[in-house]
Design a protein around this motif. Structure first.
Motif, mmCIF file in Angstrom:
data_model
loop_
_atom_site.group_PDB
_atom_site.id
_atom_site.type_symbol
_atom_site.label_atom_id
_atom_site.label_comp_id
_atom_site.label_asym_id
_atom_site.label_seq_id
_atom_site.Cartn_x
_atom_site.Cartn_y
_atom_site.Cartn_z
ATOM 1 N N ASN A 78 11.173 11.306 38.471
ATOM 2 C CA ASN A 78 11.825 10.169 39.125
ATOM 3 C C ASN A 78 11.930 10.389 40.623
ATOM 4 O OD1 ASN A 78 13.282 7.775 37.589
ATOM 5 N ND2 ASN A 78 13.181 9.507 36.167
ATOM 6 N N VAL A 79 12.275 11.617 40.999
ATOM 7 C CA VAL A 79 12.526 11.884 42.424
ATOM 8 C C VAL A 79 11.221 11.917 43.239
ATOM 9 C CG1 VAL A 79 13.592 13.497 44.072
ATOM 10 C CG2 VAL A 79 14.694 13.066 41.870
ATOM 11 N N ILE A 80 10.136 12.389 42.633
ATOM 12 C CA ILE A 80 8.875 12.478 43.403
ATOM 13 C C ILE A 80 8.044 11.188 43.347
ATOM 14 C CG2 ILE A 80 8.726 14.997 43.137
ATOM 15 C CD1 ILE A 80 6.372 14.514 41.194
ATOM 16 N N GLU A 81 8.464 10.249 42.496
ATOM 17 C CA GLU A 81 7.671 9.020 42.309
ATOM 18 C C GLU A 81 7.351 8.297 43.635
ATOM 19 O OE1 GLU A 81 6.365 7.435 39.663
ATOM 20 O OE2 GLU A 81 5.954 5.488 40.615
ATOM 21 N N ALA A 82 8.394 7.934 44.367
ATOM 22 C CA ALA A 82 8.149 7.145 45.591
ATOM 23 C C ALA A 82 7.427 7.957 46.681
ATOM 24 C CB ALA A 82 9.450 6.540 46.107
ATOM 25 N N PRO A 83 7.852 9.200 46.927
ATOM 26 C CA PRO A 83 7.127 9.967 47.963
ATOM 27 C C PRO A 83 5.636 10.130 47.656
ATOM 28 C CG PRO A 83 9.174 11.071 47.397
ATOM 29 C CD PRO A 83 9.024 9.935 46.440
ATOM 30 N N THR A 84 5.289 10.332 46.379
ATOM 31 C CA THR A 84 3.864 10.532 46.065
ATOM 32 C C THR A 84 3.112 9.203 45.994
ATOM 33 O OG1 THR A 84 4.391 10.627 43.699
ATOM 34 C CG2 THR A 84 4.122 12.731 44.840
ATOM 35 N N GLN A 85 3.754 8.165 45.406
ATOM 36 C CA GLN A 85 3.054 6.889 45.213
ATOM 37 C C GLN A 85 3.070 6.020 46.475
ATOM 38 O OE1 GLN A 85 1.278 6.272 42.377
ATOM 39 N NE2 GLN A 85 1.897 8.382 41.964
ATOM 40 N N VAL A 86 4.208 5.998 47.149
ATOM 41 C CA VAL A 86 4.351 5.091 48.287
ATOM 42 C C VAL A 86 3.967 5.779 49.599
ATOM 43 C CG1 VAL A 86 5.943 3.583 49.547
ATOM 44 C CG2 VAL A 86 6.173 3.834 47.061
ATOM 45 N N LYS A 87 4.457 7.012 49.753
ATOM 46 C CA LYS A 87 4.185 7.724 51.006
ATOM 47 C C LYS A 87 2.940 8.602 50.927
ATOM 48 C CE LYS A 87 8.280 8.256 53.875
ATOM 49 N NZ LYS A 87 9.319 9.215 54.332
ATOM 50 N N ARG A 137 23.710 10.736 40.612
ATOM 51 C CA ARG A 137 23.338 11.756 41.594
ATOM 52 C C ARG A 137 21.812 11.901 41.684
ATOM 53 N NH1 ARG A 137 26.234 16.833 40.085
ATOM 54 N NH2 ARG A 137 26.946 15.847 38.164
ATOM 55 N N VAL A 138 21.111 11.710 40.561
ATOM 56 C CA VAL A 138 19.640 11.688 40.618
ATOM 57 C C VAL A 138 19.177 10.495 41.464
ATOM 58 C CG1 VAL A 138 17.485 11.431 39.309
ATOM 59 C CG2 VAL A 138 19.365 12.817 38.365
ATOM 60 N N ALA A 139 19.850 9.358 41.273
ATOM 61 C CA ALA A 139 19.472 8.158 42.045
ATOM 62 C C ALA A 139 19.655 8.414 43.549
ATOM 63 C CB ALA A 139 20.303 6.958 41.598
ATOM 64 N N ILE A 140 20.689 9.163 43.897
ATOM 65 C CA ILE A 140 20.899 9.495 45.316
ATOM 66 C C ILE A 140 19.780 10.423 45.802
ATOM 67 C CG2 ILE A 140 22.432 10.667 46.959
ATOM 68 C CD1 ILE A 140 24.820 9.672 45.211
ATOM 69 N N ALA A 141 19.447 11.425 44.997
ATOM 70 C CA ALA A 141 18.349 12.344 45.368
ATOM 71 C C ALA A 141 17.043 11.564 45.510
ATOM 72 C CB ALA A 141 18.213 13.454 44.320
ATOM 73 N N ARG A 142 16.836 10.616 44.602
ATOM 74 C CA ARG A 142 15.599 9.826 44.648
ATOM 75 C C ARG A 142 15.526 9.005 45.934
ATOM 76 N NH1 ARG A 142 14.614 5.201 40.201
ATOM 77 N NH2 ARG A 142 16.592 4.583 41.152
ATOM 78 N N ALA A 143 16.651 8.437 46.338
ATOM 79 C CA ALA A 143 16.654 7.676 47.599
ATOM 80 C C ALA A 143 16.414 8.603 48.788
ATOM 81 C CB ALA A 143 17.975 6.928 47.747
ATOM 82 N N LEU A 144 17.018 9.795 48.744
ATOM 83 C CA LEU A 144 16.867 10.738 49.865
ATOM 84 C C LEU A 144 15.450 11.287 49.969
ATOM 85 C CD1 LEU A 144 20.204 12.749 49.573
ATOM 86 C CD2 LEU A 144 19.613 10.996 51.278
ATOM 87 N N ALA A 145 14.730 11.258 48.856
ATOM 88 C CA ALA A 145 13.364 11.800 48.846
ATOM 89 C C ALA A 145 12.456 11.038 49.809
ATOM 90 C CB ALA A 145 12.794 11.759 47.427
ATOM 91 N N MET A 146 12.833 9.808 50.131
ATOM 92 C CA MET A 146 12.024 9.013 51.066
ATOM 93 C C MET A 146 12.423 9.261 52.519
ATOM 94 S SD MET A 146 9.673 7.380 49.510
ATOM 95 C CE MET A 146 9.190 5.840 50.325
ATOM 96 N N GLU A 147 13.336 10.207 52.720
ATOM 97 C CA GLU A 147 13.801 10.563 54.061
ATOM 98 C C GLU A 147 14.265 9.343 54.861
ATOM 99 O OE1 GLU A 147 11.485 14.149 55.556
ATOM 100 O OE2 GLU A 147 10.019 13.159 54.279
ATOM 101 N N ARG A 185 10.405 19.446 47.859
ATOM 102 C CA ARG A 185 11.537 18.710 48.458
ATOM 103 C C ARG A 185 12.480 18.176 47.373
ATOM 104 N NH1 ARG A 185 14.147 16.582 52.631
ATOM 105 N NH2 ARG A 185 14.985 14.491 52.330
ATOM 106 N N ALA A 186 11.914 17.700 46.280
ATOM 107 C CA ALA A 186 12.746 17.178 45.176
ATOM 108 C C ALA A 186 13.642 18.284 44.613
ATOM 109 C CB ALA A 186 11.862 16.602 44.081
ATOM 110 N N GLU A 187 13.092 19.490 44.503
ATOM 111 C CA GLU A 187 13.899 20.612 43.993
ATOM 112 C C GLU A 187 15.068 20.893 44.921
ATOM 113 O OE1 GLU A 187 10.792 23.486 43.582
ATOM 114 O OE2 GLU A 187 10.358 22.882 41.497
ATOM 115 N N TYR A 188 14.785 20.853 46.215
ATOM 116 C CA TYR A 188 15.838 21.063 47.202
ATOM 117 C C TYR A 188 16.910 19.976 47.083
ATOM 118 C CZ TYR A 188 18.011 20.239 51.747
ATOM 119 O OH TYR A 188 18.911 19.951 52.725
ATOM 120 N N LEU A 189 16.466 18.721 46.934
ATOM 121 C CA LEU A 189 17.434 17.612 46.849
ATOM 122 C C LEU A 189 18.254 17.685 45.563
ATOM 123 C CD1 LEU A 189 15.216 14.733 48.263
ATOM 124 C CD2 LEU A 189 17.261 15.719 49.335
#
Ligand code: ADP
Ligand code: MG
Length: 250
Positions: free
Chosen positions: A107-116, A154-164, A126-130
Motif C-alpha cells: 500500500n505504501v509503495i503503490e503511489a511512489p512506484t506507479q505515479v512517481k 497510521r498506514v494511511a498516513i505513511a502512505r500519504a507521506l510516501a509521496m513526500e 523509504r516505506a520501511e522508514y515511514l
C-alpha cells in the motif's frame, strides 16, 4: 504554504463555502472545527482540487490551485496538470481506504512506484522508514484487515507521506476510531507537526488543537466565524455560535 482568498463553492444552488480566507505558514498546523455540514470537508477538498472552486483563489506554496493564469486571465488546468499538483498534497480521510488485497508495505509503495515511477527498492526502503515512524515496522507484511482501525489509519498516513508532500490535509482522521485507538494516531500527527510538516486538520480533538495547532478556525454555515490562537479561542470564544458549539463538545 496555503493561502485561501475568498473561496466560494456551491453545489447546484446551495452555496457551501461563502468566502473562506485564511493563511497557513510553512510548518504551521491549522485546525478547523465546526458543526456537521459547515463546509469543512468541502474546503479541504478544494485545497487539493478534488472540488473546483466557483470564486476566489487557493494557492499552495505559491501555486494557484486548478488554474493557470495567462495574460491576466484564468484557464482551467488540464486533468493531468491538476493531478501533478495534487501529488504534493497528502490527504488522510476518516475512512482509510487502503487497498484490501495488498500488504501494508505494498500500500505504501503503490503511489511512489506507479505515479512517481520510483524504483521499487528505493520506494521500499523509504516505506520501511515511514512505517517505523508511525510505529508499524512489524506490520509491513500484514494485510489491512489484520490491523486495528488505528493501525490502518497510521498506514494511511505513511502512505500519504510516501509521496513526500509539502502539505498534509487531515479530514477527521480519528472520528471513525474506537476511543482507545485515537491516541496513537494523534501521537503520529503530533510528531509529524513537530518535524515541520504544514498541516490542515479538521478535527474535534480539542486537546490536539490546543497543544499542536498554531491557529484554530471555527467554521459555521460556510464562513469562518472565528479564528486565532487555539488556547485563546477555546478559553475565551468571542462569538455566540462558537460558544454554543464548544459547549456542546464538552
Ligand atoms: P462538513 O465536512 O463540515 O460536515 P461538508 O463540506 O461535507 O461539511 O458539507 C457541507 C455541505 O455541502 C453539506 O450541506 C453537504 O450536504 C453539501 N455537499 C457536500 N458535498 C456535496 C456534493 N458533492 N454535492 C452536493 N452537496 C454537497
Ligand atoms: Mg466533513
Amino acid at each position: 504554504m496555503v493561502l485561501a482568498d475568498r473561496v466560494c463553492k456551491s453545489f447546484g444552488t446551495t452555496q457551501v463555502l461563502k468566502g473562506i480566507s485564511l493563511e497557513v505558514e510553512r510548518g504551521e498546523v491549522l485546525c478547523i472545527i465546526g458543526p456537521s455540514g459547515s463546509g469543512k470537508s468541502t474546503f479541504l477538498r478544494c485545497v487539493n482540487h478534488l472540488e473546483e472552486v466557483n470564486a476566489g483563489r487557493l494557492y499552495v506554496d505559491g501555486d494557484l490551485i486548478g488554474y493557470r493564469e495567462r495574460g491576466g486571465k484564468l484557464y482551467e488546468m488540464s486533468p493531468k496538470d491538476a493531478a501533478k499538483q495534487r501529488r504534493d498534497i497528502g490527504m488522510v480521510f476518516q475512512h482509510f481506504n487502503l487497498f484490501p488485497h495488498r500488504t501494508v508495505i505494498e500500500n505504501v509503495i503503490e503511489a511512489p512506484t506507479q505515479v512517481k515511477r520510483k524504483n521499487k527498492a528505493e520506494a521500499t526502503s523509504r516505506a520501511e522508514y515511514l512505517l517505523e515512524r508511525v510505529g508499524l515496522a512489524d506490520k509491513a507484511q500484514s494485510y489491512p484487515s489484520q490491523l486495528s482501525g488505528g493501525q490502518q489509519q497510521r498506514v494511511a498516513i505513511a502512505r500519504a507521506l510516501a509521496m513526500e508532500p509539502k502539505l498534509m490535509l487531515f479530514d477527521e482522521p480519528t472520528s471513525a476510531l474506537d476511543p482507545e485507538l485515537v491516541g496513537d494516531v494523534l501521537g503520529v500527527m503530533r510528531e509529524l507537526a513537530a518535524s515541520g510538516m504544514t498541516m490542515l486538520v479538521v478535527t474535534h480533538e480539542m486537546g490536539f488543537a490546543r497543544e499542536v495547532a498554531d491557529q484554530l478556525v471555527f467554521m459555521d454555515g460556510g464562513v469562518v466565524v472565528e479564528q486565532g490562537d487555539p488556547r485563546e479561542v477555546l478559553a475565551n470564544p468571542q462569538h455566540e455560535r462558537t460558544k454554543t458549539f464548544l459547549s456542546k463538545l464538552l
